[in-house]
Design a protein around this motif. Structure first.
Motif, PDB file in Angstrom:
ATOM      1  N   GLU A  81      -9.000  36.394 -26.689  1.00  0.00           N
ATOM      2  CA  GLU A  81      -8.143  35.347 -26.737  1.00  0.00           C
ATOM      3  C   GLU A  81      -7.026  35.450 -27.820  1.00  0.00           C
ATOM      4  OE1 GLU A  81      -9.638  31.395 -26.280  1.00  0.00           O
ATOM      5  OE2 GLU A  81      -7.790  30.410 -26.725  1.00  0.00           O
ATOM      6  N   GLU A  84      -4.786  38.245 -27.809  1.00  0.00           N
ATOM      7  CA  GLU A  84      -3.653  38.182 -27.183  1.00  0.00           C
ATOM      8  C   GLU A  84      -2.618  37.169 -27.819  1.00  0.00           C
ATOM      9  OE1 GLU A  84      -3.555  38.395 -22.955  1.00  0.00           O
ATOM     10  OE2 GLU A  84      -5.803  38.163 -22.656  1.00  0.00           O
ATOM     11  N   MET A  85      -3.165  36.330 -28.386  1.00  0.00           N
ATOM     12  CA  MET A  85      -2.215  35.345 -29.197  1.00  0.00           C
ATOM     13  C   MET A  85      -1.635  36.153 -30.490  1.00  0.00           C
ATOM     14  SD  MET A  85      -4.277  31.789 -29.556  1.00  0.00           S
ATOM     15  CE  MET A  85      -3.359  30.946 -30.487  1.00  0.00           C
ATOM     16  N   ALA A  88       1.427  38.082 -28.872  1.00  0.00           N
ATOM     17  CA  ALA A  88       2.422  37.342 -28.541  1.00  0.00           C
ATOM     18  C   ALA A  88       3.204  36.986 -29.841  1.00  0.00           C
ATOM     19  CB  ALA A  88       1.937  36.152 -27.698  1.00  0.00           C
ATOM     20  N   LEU A  89       2.527  36.421 -30.793  1.00  0.00           N
ATOM     21  CA  LEU A  89       3.114  35.867 -31.930  1.00  0.00           C
ATOM     22  C   LEU A  89       3.608  36.908 -32.906  1.00  0.00           C
ATOM     23  CD1 LEU A  89       0.934  32.620 -32.520  1.00  0.00           C
ATOM     24  CD2 LEU A  89       3.091  32.768 -31.443  1.00  0.00           C
ATOM     25  N   LEU A  92       6.907  38.245 -31.880  1.00  0.00           N
ATOM     26  CA  LEU A  92       8.045  37.434 -32.175  1.00  0.00           C
ATOM     27  C   LEU A  92       8.313  37.582 -33.410  1.00  0.00           C
ATOM     28  CD1 LEU A  92       9.504  34.846 -31.363  1.00  0.00           C
ATOM     29  CD2 LEU A  92       7.349  33.429 -31.806  1.00  0.00           C
ATOM     30  N   LEU A 145       4.997  29.889 -37.882  1.00  0.00           N
ATOM     31  CA  LEU A 145       4.544  31.050 -37.284  1.00  0.00           C
ATOM     32  C   LEU A 145       3.717  31.912 -38.127  1.00  0.00           C
ATOM     33  CD1 LEU A 145       4.576  33.085 -34.863  1.00  0.00           C
ATOM     34  CD2 LEU A 145       6.963  33.745 -35.870  1.00  0.00           C
ATOM     35  N   THR A 148       0.184  30.189 -38.725  1.00  0.00           N
ATOM     36  CA  THR A 148      -0.620  30.627 -37.399  1.00  0.00           C
ATOM     37  C   THR A 148      -1.013  32.046 -37.449  1.00  0.00           C
ATOM     38  OG1 THR A 148       0.760  28.793 -36.382  1.00  0.00           O
ATOM     39  CG2 THR A 148      -0.502  30.121 -35.016  1.00  0.00           C
ATOM     40  N   ASP A 151      -4.119  32.522 -39.722  1.00  0.00           N
ATOM     41  CA  ASP A 151      -5.314  31.967 -39.060  1.00  0.00           C
ATOM     42  C   ASP A 151      -6.011  32.814 -38.179  1.00  0.00           C
ATOM     43  OD1 ASP A 151      -5.180  29.646 -40.702  1.00  0.00           O
ATOM     44  OD2 ASP A 151      -4.617  28.320 -39.050  1.00  0.00           O
ATOM     45  N   LEU A 152      -5.029  33.627 -37.284  1.00  0.00           N
ATOM     46  CA  LEU A 152      -5.616  34.353 -36.289  1.00  0.00           C
ATOM     47  C   LEU A 152      -6.180  35.697 -36.846  1.00  0.00           C
ATOM     48  CD1 LEU A 152      -2.660  34.010 -33.780  1.00  0.00           C
ATOM     49  CD2 LEU A 152      -5.236  32.975 -33.592  1.00  0.00           C
ATOM     50  N   ALA A 155      -9.526  35.001 -37.984  1.00  0.00           N
ATOM     51  CA  ALA A 155     -10.462  35.129 -37.087  1.00  0.00           C
ATOM     52  C   ALA A 155     -10.923  36.545 -36.744  1.00  0.00           C
ATOM     53  CB  ALA A 155      -9.945  34.225 -35.632  1.00  0.00           C
TER      54      ALA A 155
ATOM     55  N   GLU B  81      12.206  27.349 -34.471  1.00  0.00           N
ATOM     56  CA  GLU B  81      10.595  28.053 -34.589  1.00  0.00           C
ATOM     57  C   GLU B  81       9.622  27.514 -33.712  1.00  0.00           C
ATOM     58  OE1 GLU B  81       9.490  27.914 -38.623  1.00  0.00           O
ATOM     59  OE2 GLU B  81       7.762  29.039 -38.237  1.00  0.00           O
ATOM     60  N   GLU B  84      10.335  28.702 -30.153  1.00  0.00           N
ATOM     61  CA  GLU B  84       9.994  30.246 -29.752  1.00  0.00           C
ATOM     62  C   GLU B  84       8.597  30.527 -29.845  1.00  0.00           C
ATOM     63  OE1 GLU B  84      12.771  33.230 -30.987  1.00  0.00           O
ATOM     64  OE2 GLU B  84      13.549  31.867 -32.393  1.00  0.00           O
ATOM     65  N   MET B  85       7.895  29.781 -30.587  1.00  0.00           N
ATOM     66  CA  MET B  85       6.267  29.803 -30.601  1.00  0.00           C
ATOM     67  C   MET B  85       5.928  29.303 -29.139  1.00  0.00           C
ATOM     68  SD  MET B  85       5.306  28.804 -34.427  1.00  0.00           S
ATOM     69  CE  MET B  85       3.373  28.978 -34.111  1.00  0.00           C
ATOM     70  N   ALA B  88       6.754  31.827 -26.366  1.00  0.00           N
ATOM     71  CA  ALA B  88       5.660  32.864 -26.527  1.00  0.00           C
ATOM     72  C   ALA B  88       4.376  32.545 -25.851  1.00  0.00           C
ATOM     73  CB  ALA B  88       5.619  33.635 -27.982  1.00  0.00           C
ATOM     74  N   LEU B  89       3.971  31.349 -26.376  1.00  0.00           N
ATOM     75  CA  LEU B  89       2.415  31.221 -26.085  1.00  0.00           C
ATOM     76  C   LEU B  89       2.175  30.303 -24.562  1.00  0.00           C
ATOM     77  CD1 LEU B  89       1.237  29.836 -29.586  1.00  0.00           C
ATOM     78  CD2 LEU B  89       0.861  31.970 -28.608  1.00  0.00           C
ATOM     79  N   LEU B  92       2.331  33.197 -22.229  1.00  0.00           N
ATOM     80  CA  LEU B  92       0.722  33.904 -22.117  1.00  0.00           C
ATOM     81  C   LEU B  92      -0.086  33.084 -21.490  1.00  0.00           C
ATOM     82  CD1 LEU B  92      -1.155  35.834 -23.327  1.00  0.00           C
ATOM     83  CD2 LEU B  92      -1.520  34.389 -25.505  1.00  0.00           C
ATOM     84  N   HIS B  96      -2.072  33.834 -17.745  1.00  0.00           N
ATOM     85  CA  HIS B  96      -3.679  33.721 -17.448  1.00  0.00           C
ATOM     86  C   HIS B  96      -4.154  32.474 -16.439  1.00  0.00           C
ATOM     87  CE1 HIS B  96      -5.049  36.757 -20.158  1.00  0.00           C
ATOM     88  NE2 HIS B  96      -4.208  36.715 -20.776  1.00  0.00           N
ATOM     89  N   MET B 142      -8.173  29.101 -22.037  1.00  0.00           N
ATOM     90  CA  MET B 142      -8.229  29.790 -23.507  1.00  0.00           C
ATOM     91  C   MET B 142      -8.128  28.365 -24.280  1.00  0.00           C
ATOM     92  SD  MET B 142      -5.864  32.822 -22.438  1.00  0.00           S
ATOM     93  CE  MET B 142      -5.761  33.883 -23.679  1.00  0.00           C
ATOM     94  N   ARG B 144      -8.525  27.614 -27.646  1.00  0.00           N
ATOM     95  CA  ARG B 144      -7.871  28.120 -28.991  1.00  0.00           C
ATOM     96  C   ARG B 144      -6.223  27.950 -28.579  1.00  0.00           C
ATOM     97  NH1 ARG B 144     -10.038  31.168 -33.805  1.00  0.00           N
ATOM     98  NH2 ARG B 144      -8.475  30.778 -35.263  1.00  0.00           N
ATOM     99  N   LEU B 145      -5.692  29.039 -27.694  1.00  0.00           N
ATOM    100  CA  LEU B 145      -4.315  28.730 -27.189  1.00  0.00           C
ATOM    101  C   LEU B 145      -3.802  27.616 -26.844  1.00  0.00           C
ATOM    102  CD1 LEU B 145      -1.787  30.292 -26.458  1.00  0.00           C
ATOM    103  CD2 LEU B 145      -2.994  30.797 -24.363  1.00  0.00           C
TER     104      LEU B 145
END
Lengths: 222, 222
Positions: A81, A84-85, A88-89, A92, A145, A148, A151-152, A155, B81, B84-85, B88-89, B92, B96, B142, B144-145
DNA sequence: AACGCAGAAATTATCTATAACTTTGGATCG
DNA sequence: CGATCCAAAGTTATAGATAATTTCTGCGTT
């Protein structure tokens, strides 16, 4: 040395705990007991509780009312997860950063890549890798952005340290070089495509557990 | 009606404040004074401070150490911003979720679209719109997403309420219908493409300010 | 030996109190 | 008349204390 001297105590505790959780010094599922932590940092428990809320928001800890807070557990599903996030981000962010990239920045990014290739341990590899991604993405100028993505990355680092606790074999990062080449040629779309694939590449490795059996460990290796 | 009766006081205060900030009841830049809020909720300031940390993580408030916390300001740049986020998300998430979508879910999503088209005020339109997005994205599984998308939706709603404070003209949402049609045909990529464009569509509208002048207001209208 | 049930210890969530910092209003000096 | 400094008020940040809930431990029962 006085790093974060003007930070509030809660922020300082939050950073220290985040570091421990990411590095694996505290294991997933372990309880975080506020009074013990307060005593360790020579404070009361109030700033500790505030630090917990921050860790919770970052996904590093989970809290059940009246039952305390624990280090967040994770599994292969969450590794995927996050990958993939990030894909995507970061794609961007790169699209927006590309027009503002200077050759000086790209040179710094190349230095970071070289530092990563030379790394003999996970910790310094992770540091170099994060520096690379930061360098080419920061110019996008989108603070939310970037926060975020940070943070990813935290992880991701946690997964990495959990899988490759101490062993690490040096390897040259072809993807980083390909991204830099594409960016130098002004080929943003190509760079974005490589970055998107790169970040989703999940390393697998057989790891010997404490009981002697071997299981498979997973981590994002980009 | 005892919603969140088992929640901790800090969480309850956090939700209440988030609601006020999103609805515009508290203006951007306004100071959030902990003792006043504590008095209003008949608590001490400690849970209020914890609520502040949560709002901060959601991007609804900003805190300067020793100087208190304020409602976060925003501008056209942040609207873009967030758009766009979300694009993208949500794309995604939809990719799924698609394999797990049932016709029952799609029917519910169509009902939400109809409710949105009938809405006479911003508030109920926003509620219906959010329900639509939630319905088609939740099956991605997902967490977290989805949590990140939720925070972005909150930001979107804030922009929306700020721009269309009270006036609202009903309009039929062709994008939602097109997305549902594509999903019913199993055409995931087409649905994802429409969703990505849809979410980035930023509505513009001249608005009369308190001083009588007219400025242009912006908000994500999807 | 396993299960379940007290009672005790530990822990969380909250409140009240205290110290430190920021801002504000006014008086003094240039 | 304006700027600067000082003092007081207001606010934030932390500490210490209290009540309530949960978890642990040991014992008795099946």
């Amino acid at each position: 040395m006085a790093k974060g001297m003007d930070d509030t105590i809660a922020v300082r505790i939050g950073k220290a705990l985040a570091d421990r959780i990411i590095s694996g010094a505290i294991e997933p599922g372990a309880r975080l007991r506020q009074d013990h932590i307060a005593e360790e940092f020579n404070t009361s428990h109030v700033p500790v509780r505030e630090a917990f809320r921050r860790l919770e928001a970052q996904g590093l800890a989970v809290s059940e009312p009246r039952r305390g807070v624990r280090v967040a557990a994770f599994d292969l599903g969450e590794v995927k997860e996050v990958a993939e996030m990030r894909a995507a981000l970061e794609v961007l962010a790169l699209r927006h950063a590309a027009p503002h990239l200077t050759s000086a920045i790209l040179d710094q990014a190349e230095e970071a890549t070289k530092a990563g290739d030379k790394s003999r341990d996970v910790r310094s590899w992770e540091e170099a890798n994060r520096a690379f991604h930061r360098l080419i993405l920061t110019p996008c100028g989108m603070p939310r952005l970037l926060a975020t993505i940070d943070d990813l990355h935290a992880a991701s680092a946690r997964f990495l340290f959990a899988a490759w606790r101490s062993e690490w074999e040096t390897r040259t990062d072809q993807d980083h070089r390909a991204i830099l080449t594409a960016l130098r040629q002004g080929n943003t779309e190509s760079a974005a495509a490589i970055l998107g694939r790169h970040v989703q590449w999940i390393g697998r490795k057989p790891v010997r557990t404490a009981s002697g059996a071997t299981r498979e460990a997973f981590a994002i290796v980009g």
